[in-house]
Design a protein around this motif. Structure first.
Motif, mmCIF file in Angstrom:
data_model
loop_
_atom_site.group_PDB
_atom_site.id
_atom_site.type_symbol
_atom_site.label_atom_id
_atom_site.label_comp_id
_atom_site.label_asym_id
_atom_site.label_seq_id
_atom_site.Cartn_x
_atom_site.Cartn_y
_atom_site.Cartn_z
ATOM 1 N N MET A 67 0.625 -0.484 -0.183
ATOM 2 C CA MET A 67 -0.112 -0.166 0.127
ATOM 3 C C MET A 67 0.644 1.252 0.135
ATOM 4 S SD MET A 67 -2.925 1.146 2.847
ATOM 5 C CE MET A 67 -1.926 1.748 3.821
ATOM 6 N N GLN A 100 -4.042 -8.251 -3.974
ATOM 7 C CA GLN A 100 -3.948 -6.459 -3.763
ATOM 8 C C GLN A 100 -1.986 -7.004 -4.980
ATOM 9 O OE1 GLN A 100 -5.460 -5.249 -2.240
ATOM 10 N NE2 GLN A 100 -4.327 -3.457 -0.946
ATOM 11 N N SER A 136 -11.369 -12.800 -7.022
ATOM 12 C CA SER A 136 -12.103 -11.444 -8.039
ATOM 13 C C SER A 136 -11.606 -10.814 -8.445
ATOM 14 C CB SER A 136 -13.553 -11.268 -7.065
ATOM 15 O OG SER A 136 -12.846 -10.659 -6.372
ATOM 16 N N CYS A 137 -10.705 -10.449 -7.799
ATOM 17 C CA CYS A 137 -9.504 -9.040 -8.037
ATOM 18 C C CYS A 137 -8.057 -9.872 -9.151
ATOM 19 C CB CYS A 137 -8.936 -9.257 -6.965
ATOM 20 S SG CYS A 137 -9.611 -8.249 -5.221
ATOM 21 N N LYS A 172 -17.313 -11.946 -12.835
ATOM 22 C CA LYS A 172 -15.624 -11.759 -13.968
ATOM 23 C C LYS A 172 -15.201 -12.691 -14.333
ATOM 24 C CE LYS A 172 -13.902 -8.065 -10.955
ATOM 25 N NZ LYS A 172 -13.430 -7.497 -11.731
ATOM 26 N N PRO B 14 -1.947 7.360 2.792
ATOM 27 C CA PRO B 14 -2.781 6.652 1.592
ATOM 28 C C PRO B 14 -3.368 5.409 3.230
ATOM 29 C CG PRO B 14 -0.114 5.905 1.001
ATOM 30 C CD PRO B 14 -0.631 6.807 1.333
ATOM 31 N N ARG B 15 -4.288 4.937 3.752
ATOM 32 C CA ARG B 15 -4.696 4.270 5.069
ATOM 33 C C ARG B 15 -5.214 2.931 4.108
ATOM 34 N NH1 ARG B 15 -0.575 6.287 7.309
ATOM 35 N NH2 ARG B 15 -1.423 8.180 8.277
ATOM 36 N N LEU B 16 -5.905 2.814 2.779
ATOM 37 C CA LEU B 16 -6.675 2.452 2.189
ATOM 38 C C LEU B 16 -6.394 2.281 1.456
ATOM 39 C CD1 LEU B 16 -8.397 -0.942 2.803
ATOM 40 C CD2 LEU B 16 -10.007 0.886 2.411
ATOM 41 N N SER B 17 -5.654 1.021 0.022
ATOM 42 C CA SER B 17 -6.118 1.563 -1.230
ATOM 43 C C SER B 17 -6.179 -0.198 -1.930
ATOM 44 C CB SER B 17 -4.994 1.802 -2.179
ATOM 45 O OG SER B 17 -3.904 0.706 -2.032
ATOM 46 N N LYS B 18 -7.475 -0.011 -2.419
ATOM 47 C CA LYS B 18 -7.846 -1.180 -3.334
ATOM 48 C C LYS B 18 -8.132 -1.046 -4.111
ATOM 49 C CE LYS B 18 -9.403 -5.801 -2.691
ATOM 50 N NZ LYS B 18 -8.427 -6.036 -2.483
ATOM 51 N N TYR B 20 -9.065 -2.542 -8.678
ATOM 52 C CA TYR B 20 -10.104 -3.955 -8.997
ATOM 53 C C TYR B 20 -9.539 -3.528 -10.307
ATOM 54 C CZ TYR B 20 -12.589 -3.204 -4.637
ATOM 55 O OH TYR B 20 -13.009 -3.727 -3.339
ATOM 56 N N TYR B 22 -5.892 -3.924 -12.791
ATOM 57 C CA TYR B 22 -4.552 -3.772 -12.188
ATOM 58 C C TYR B 22 -3.623 -2.549 -12.490
ATOM 59 C CZ TYR B 22 0.514 -5.225 -12.158
ATOM 60 O OH TYR B 22 1.783 -4.815 -12.038
ATOM 61 N N GLN B 28 -0.033 3.346 -9.378
ATOM 62 C CA GLN B 28 -1.131 3.385 -8.126
ATOM 63 C C GLN B 28 -0.571 4.317 -7.489
ATOM 64 O OE1 GLN B 28 -1.270 -0.119 -5.357
ATOM 65 N NE2 GLN B 28 -1.987 -1.274 -7.250
ATOM 66 N N HIS B 117 -9.005 -3.997 5.192
ATOM 67 C CA HIS B 117 -9.819 -5.259 4.045
ATOM 68 C C HIS B 117 -10.437 -5.538 4.310
ATOM 69 C CE1 HIS B 117 -6.771 -3.027 0.810
ATOM 70 N NE2 HIS B 117 -5.278 -2.687 1.576
ATOM 71 N N SER B 121 -13.490 -6.115 1.815
ATOM 72 C CA SER B 121 -14.412 -7.228 1.098
ATOM 73 C C SER B 121 -15.578 -7.741 1.086
ATOM 74 C CB SER B 121 -13.475 -8.343 1.391
ATOM 75 O OG SER B 121 -13.242 -9.425 2.169
ATOM 76 N N GLY B 126 -15.089 -7.143 -5.941
ATOM 77 C CA GLY B 126 -13.793 -7.650 -7.542
ATOM 78 C C GLY B 126 -14.596 -6.028 -8.332
ATOM 79 N N GLY B 127 -15.662 -5.104 -7.480
ATOM 80 C CA GLY B 127 -15.352 -4.063 -7.774
ATOM 81 C C GLY B 127 -16.864 -4.312 -7.694
#
Lengths: 1097, 191
Positions: A67, A100, A136-137, A172, B14-18, B20, B22, B28, B117, B121, B126-127
């Motif tokens: 992250m 991730q 899913s990712c 997906k 950043p404290r959280l990055s997700k 969906y 790549y 990022q 996280h 989830s 997956g978005g």
């Protein structure tokens, strides 16, 4: 072993865990990178240990570091190790890390297939859940193909949690492996009616996403959605359903109006009524603004899509617009934004209804929120008319002066141009105004990104609007003179000089002071190379024009002056670093030299070139008198010229002029595409044979003269001091020129010029001399721009307003004049009709008088002063619009692959493994209809046939299958004959069953009967159809083994069916065929899909 | 579809990055930085929607964000998501965090990034939005945490003791608590 465990635990105690890592990073703010590097080393140590807990701890830390922007893909293998742990804790950490940092192209994913499969079938639902979330990712095409069946199995799991996740996961899978969509679709449909609301929601979600492509597939689901909408209270799902309706109805109507016009409009009406119904209920049932908004949105979309078919829609649209107005006036900025967003949708089809709210939208332009301002700008685009264009643009320009933030200003600039240029400038009535606006934009926004756009506009207007050309050319000449080139270095605004120079050169005949402009072009400015190149080229054009004029006026002195000017001006360009500039400059230079030479010849004594140019010895006249002072041209005048010589000059001048005379017409961007490629043109072929090997060429080298001259001058050879001019060695004995040699004086002069340029260039450090600010430049520009050439009754110059405002004021004054003139009966009539402001209605009346045959709305508009030339060179049959390009789907669209027609029959190349799985239950029923003699199953099958389109899809190829067996009858027939007698009894039974089934089906739907009748004439072609199927089969010989297995299975079915057919074949051929027709029937009905939905509604 | 979910603080950390879709790590970080720049310059009383942002690009996409005390929650979504719906979803997310961490503040997100996280989830997969019902979400999280505790069992006791001791880094704790915006954060996160 136990000892090891304990030891491992002890070690773990003193390892850093995630919290320690975070804390450490926070404590080492000053040398974070170093600390993290140290941590990564530790993590690497930990990953080498056997203990899974230690590893998972390390992976958890890595996830955090990811992250923070650190690449952790090197630990991919360890992550997989942790994922494969039996413990949920570790698995969770592993899958999180994988989600991730893995991506569909990761090669490591190959290793995970079986592990994930194991996890998916785990007894612990959270194991499977975590696996699904992770998958899913990073799901790849291979994984999708391999795991599709496992995920499908989970879709019918007993646990709602897993069903929900599996349903979402399928989307997906579809994205990566679209072939899975077809077999999975029936199951997905089932999930819409799942007892668990979350699963329903997930299924709606997936179908909503799927409906972005080929939405008509999902129209048949309308009844289910209807039920969901009336029963569900889940806002999220309701929103999604509404969005889905929007997608299906709107997209569908727009794209396929021709083929599905009737079908959709019927459906859309239903949806429409349904929505109005919902709409009324909503405020009672829920206060959720989000849902309400989506409803309005969809109602709008539906209204728009059916507006062509409905007579009274405009009232509803008006209602919608009023509702939106309430939203826009709301104090909540979010609603304001969304209101504007929805408004823009209406605008596309009903600009009139939006135009009445112009005040509101213009007010939004003053909003402090940039998002809202941008939305309002979008709306403005559709709101302009001939009448209000000038005013709107004036406001936008005012905004630009005030606005902060270059990106927003750029956006404004872009919008101004977009608004004015839309529809081939259909709203621009006065192009002098428009050009003035463009020039203002140029001066206002020197740092803009849109320089190229403005340049294109300038060119477009100058070329296409002939009436305004003179104005444009002179405006450009002024611009060339006054534009502050030193402005912002990162902008592209300089590009306008490109356009300006071109216009000035191309339409030189319209110039007021061509000689002066020539001088401007020849003053080298610090602009980009390609612009300088255009300067040079257009200096030549101007020169050609000037010389032509001079020849006509018999002014040899002028010609010489021009030559002199050009030669001097070109010097700086000759030493340009840009190769293009250099080349063009030297071409022009020597062209002019030629002219001077013949001029000299005509005079019988040369005009000395002042050492600029030394002509080669084969022109003795030149050489001999090179150093003589310049004679007084005026005394010589034309008398000194022999007539013949003068003729020669005339010839040269007209030749020169002829180079640039032919009219340039705009060419459509697609014109090139329409040019056929000549048949004998092979672009892969060598035009010249590639040079032979080095040895061969060196051997040849001596004989060929040309080889002596290198293509590019080397430094030593060509570029002496200020070199850069072309040097041709007189090897061939032809006329040649020596290099230009600069005298000391000239070098000094050039140095002076360079210094001057440097002082003007902000990038140079310079002595403390105050430079005029950009604003000063602008003011200068304003004052310099000649205003006299605009023929106005009252030339009025107001310093406080912008130049473009003049036109607006002029227009307003014009309208006031109308007021004065147009009193009387017509104005009264106007008042009575409109009841608007006096001024407006009066003008209305006046105009009515003048253009009585025009329609009411148009008569309001001012008459265009200039006409745009819309003739564009375009090959026959080509259309200007971009429709062709739009049809080509965006290759980056991730949903592109999902454009599958679910109603179409299955192809043979369909992966059978998948099909077998999904269709197991449904397909059997379909087959049973033909095969079994049991009445009950038959009824069941029939039901499946009407409700489940997929079953019908499965069955649809059946007739084909039958035909196929009759088309290659040899093996089948043998069997048939053998068993004919045995089967006779059962076949009788079957026939009766079929008849029963037939009855049910036919009574089900009258439409089906119609279809069946349609089918009748095709019967004769059955054989050929069968043959076709067979050739298709042959085409697809490269099938995987699995697929072939599946086909074997299907063949069995068809064989069995064919047995029956052939059984009857001998006796009642005709009737049997008829029956085949009936058998096809349900498939047809189902494939259509309307029947069911209509009934249900 | 949701393309990315980002949480960062008022300074862009950043404290959280997700994601969906790549992007490599550098990209990022660049996206986070750019998004922060876009979002942070906006007042609190303007609308929560934002277009543009070249990196996450495409006209179909927009940023929908909410600002809570010291944190920005930013969702990047395409046109098939409802704008107001996503705003509600952010609210659900934050409320869930609040329930799970009991008066959530930025520190919770810092030290329990993995837990955040896991919570996310349960909301988005997956978005695509998985679940919006908060009680369901909380029940699922609770069950999974229980499972995790069971697995840890007795063997984790010493480790936990050590980590407790480690946590007794008092000066640091005081320093953390003294963050000036902390009380405000807690106040704002109570709904």
């Amino acid at each position: 072993m136990a000892l090891k465990m304990v030891k491992g635990n002890l070690e773990r105690m003193f390892d850093k865990n995630l919290t320690d890592l975070v804390r450490g990073i926070r404590n080492n703010k000053d040398n974070e990178a170093k600390y993290i590097a140290q941590c990564i080393e530790e993590i690497k140590q930990e990953l080498r240990q056997d203990n899974v807990s230690v590893k998972s701890n390390a992976v958890a830390k890595l996830t955090y570091l990811q992250m923070c922007g650190y690449d952790i893909s090197w630990a991919g293998f360890n992550i997989i190790e942790v994922m494969s742990s039996n413990r949920f804790t570790c698995k969770r950490i592993g899958y999180l890390a994988a989600s991730q940092c893995f991506h569909p192209d990761s090669e490591l994913l190959m290793l995970t297939t079986n592990m994930i499969r194991k996890d998916l079938s785990s007894t612990n639902q959270y194991d499977a859940g975590v696996a699904l979330s992770g998958l899913s990712c990073f799901i790849s095409t291979d994984l999708s193909r391999d795991l599709a069946n496992d995920i499908m199995t989970l879709m019918s799991s007993t646990k709602p949690y897993l069903r929900m996740k599996a349903v979402l996961m399928m989307y997906k899978v579809f994205l990566r492996y679209p072939e899975a969509l077809r077999p999975a679709f029936p199951k997905l449909k089932e999930k819409l009616e799942d007892p668990d609301p979350s699963v329903q929601s997930a299924a709606v979600n997936v179908i909503c996403e799927l409906a972005r492509k080929n939405p008509k597939n999902y129209l048949s689901l309308a009844p289910i959605f209807f039920k969901l909408m009336t029963t569900s209270t889940n806002n999220w799902m309701l929103i999604k359903i509404i969005k889905l309706f929007l997608n299906t109805v709107v997209t569908h109507t727009h794209k396929n109006t021709n083929s599905f016009g009737f079908y959709v409009s019927a459906n859309a009406k239903i949806v429409f009524l349904f929505f109005l119904f919902r709409f009324c209920l909503l405020p009672v049932r829920t206060s959720a603004m989000s849902l309400l908004y989506e409803c309005i949105n969809t109602v709008i979309a539906v209204l728009i899509s059916i507006s062509s078919g409905m007579p009274n829609h405009s009232a509803s649209i008006q209602l919608c617009v009023q509702k939106l107005r309430i939203l826009i006036e709301d104090s909540d900025q979010n609603l304001k934004y969304l209101g504007l967003l929805a408004m823009s949708k209406i605008l596309k089809t009903h600009p009139k209804s939006v135009q009445t709210h112009k005040d509101l939208i213009l007010a939004c332009l003053d909003d402090k929120d940039e998002s809202i301002r941008l939305r309002a700008l979008d709306l403005l685009y559709g709101m302009v008319s001939k009448k209000n264009l000038m005013e709107i643009v004036r406001r936008l320009l005012g905004h630009m002066e005030r606005a902060e933030g270059s990106s927003y200003r750029d956006e404004l600039l872009y919008k101004v141009i977009e608004i004015c240029s839309q529809g081939s400038y259909q709203y621009v009535t006065n192009f002098e105004w428009y050009l003035t606006v463009l020039v203002e934009l140029i001066l206002l926004e020197s740092g803009s990104r849109h320089g190229r756009l403005i340049a294109a506009q300038l060119l477009d207007v100058a070329i296409r609007v002939q009436a305004v050309r003179t104005f444009a050319v002179n405006e450009m000449a002024t611009l060339l003179e006054t534009y502050p080139v030193t402005a912002a270095p990162n902008g592209t605004m300089q590009e306008v000089l490109y356009a300006a120079a071109w216009i000035v050169g191309e339409f030189a005949t319209h110039l007021d002071g061509p000689e002066r402009t020539l001088g401007v072009l020849l003053q080298p400015k610090p602009v980009a190379g390609h612009i300088q190149a255009v300067y040079v080229q257009n200096a030549l054009k101007l020169f050609a024009h000037l010389v032509g004029e001079a020849v006509r006026n018999r002014e040899p002195a002028a010609i010489d002056r021009y030559c002199q000017k050009l030669h001097e001006g070109l010097r700086a360009y000759l030493s340009s670093a840009d190769i293009e500039v250099q080349e063009r400059a030297s071409s022009v230079y020597f062209l002019v030299a030629l002219l001077r030479e013949s001029l000299g010849a005509a005079e019988q004594h040369t005009v000395p070139v002042g050492g600029l140019l030394e002509l080669a010895p084969d022109t003795p006249a030149t050489e001999g008198e090179r150093d003589e002072p310049v004679p007084d041209e005026k005394t010589n005048a034309t008398s000194g010229y022999a007539n013949a010589a003068w003729n020669e000059i005339e010839q040269i001048a007209s030749d020169l002029h002829g180079l640039f005379t032919s009219e340039l017409n705009p060419v459509a961007p697609k014109a090139q595409r329409k040019v056929q490629l000549p048949e004998d043109l092979d672009l892969d072929e060598w035009i010249n044979q590639p040079p032979p090997s080095a040895d061969a060429s060196s051997a040849d080298g001596g004989s060929s003269d040309e080889d002596k001259f290198p293509l590019f001058l080397t430094d030593g050879a060509g570029r002496g001091g200020a070199g850069g001019e072309r040097e041709t060695n007189g090897g061939g004995g032809s006329r040649s020129y020596k290099r230009i040699e600069y005298t000391q004086e000239e070098l000094d002069k050039m140095r002076q010029a360079r210094l001057l340029e440097q002082t003007n260039n902000p990038n140079y450090l310079k002595p403390a001399k105050k430079k005029a600010s950009a604003a000063d430049y602008q003011n200068d520009g304003y004052d310099d721009i000649p205003i006299a050439e605009i023929a106005l009754e009252v030339p009025l110059q107001i310093h406080s307003t912008k130049r473009s405002d003049k036109y607006l004021m002029d227009a307003e004054r014009g309208s006031r004049v109308f007021v004065g003139k147009g009193g009387g009966s017509s104005s009264r009539k106007g008042k009575g009709e409109k009841g608007g402001s006096g001024k407006k209605s009066k003008r209305h009346g006046k105009k009515n008088k003048r253009y009585s045959d025009e329609s009411d709305s148009e008569s309001d508009d001012p008459k265009p002063l200039h006409v745009v030339n819309t003739v564009i060179e375009l090959p026959e049959g080509a259309i200007l619009s971009d429709t062709e390009d739009k049809n080509n789907a965006d290759p980056n669209d991730p949903h592109r692959a999902l454009d599958i027609d679910l109603d179409a029959p299955f192809d043979d190349d369909y992966p059978v493994e998948m099909k077998r799985k999904s269709a197991n239950t449904n397909q059997r029923h379909g087959v049973m209809l033909l095969r079994d003699a049991d009445g009950s199953t038959n009824a069941k099958a029939t039901r499946a046939g009407t409700t489940d389109p997929s079953a019908e899809q499965q069955r649809q190829p059946r007739p084909g299958g039958n035909n196929r067996s009759s088309a290659n009858p040899e093996p089948a027939r043998d069997h048939t004959r053998e068993k004919q007698k045995k089967k006779k009894k059962s076949s009788d039974k079957e026939r009766s069953a079929l008849a029963g089934g037939r009855k049910k089906q036919t009574s089900d739907n009258a439409d089906t009967m119609m279809l069946m009748i349609d089918e009748e004439p095709c019967k004769g072609g059955n054989e050929t159809k069968g043959a076709k199927v067979r050739t298709k089969k042959e085409d697809k010989e490269q099938m995987t083994k699995q697929e072939e297995d599946g086909k074997e299975k299907r063949k069995k079915h068809s064989k069995k069916a064919s047995k029956h057919h052939h059984h009857h074949h001998s006796k009642r051929d005709e009737r049997d065929r008829e029956k085949a027709g009936y058998e096809e029937m349900p498939a047809q009905a189902g494939g259509n899909g309307t029947g069911g939905s209509k009934e249900a509604i | 579809m949701i393309k990315a979910i980002l949480v960062f603080n008022n300074h862009g950390k950043p404290r959280l990055s997700k994601f969906y879709q790549y992007f490599n790590e550098d990209m990022q970080q660049q996206i986070i930085k750019e998004t922060f720049q876009l979002v942070s310059k906006r007042d609190d009383n303007v609308c929560n929607f934002l277009e543009g942002g070249s990196l996450i690009g495409g006209s179909d996409y927009k940023l929908i964000y909410r600002h809570y005390a010291t944190l920005y929650f930013v969702f990047c979504v395409d046109s098939s998501e409802s704008e107001l719906g996503i705003l509600d979803l952010i609210q659900v997310f934050v409320e869930t965090l609040d329930k799970c961490f009991e008066n959530v503040c930025e520190l919770d997100l810092i030290f329990h990034a993995d837990a955040v996280h896991h919570i996310l989830s349960e909301l988005v997969m997956g978005g695509m939005v998985l679940q919006t019902n908060m009680s369901d979400i909380l029940a699922r999280i609770e069950e999974q945490n229980k499972l995790q505790k069971q697995e840890a069992g007795i063997s984790a006791a010493p480790a936990r003791a050590v980590s407790a001791v480690k946590s007794m880094n008092l000066p640091q704790q005081i320093k953390d608590i003294k963050l000036p915006d902390l009380p405000q954060a807690i106040k704002d996160l109570k709904f």
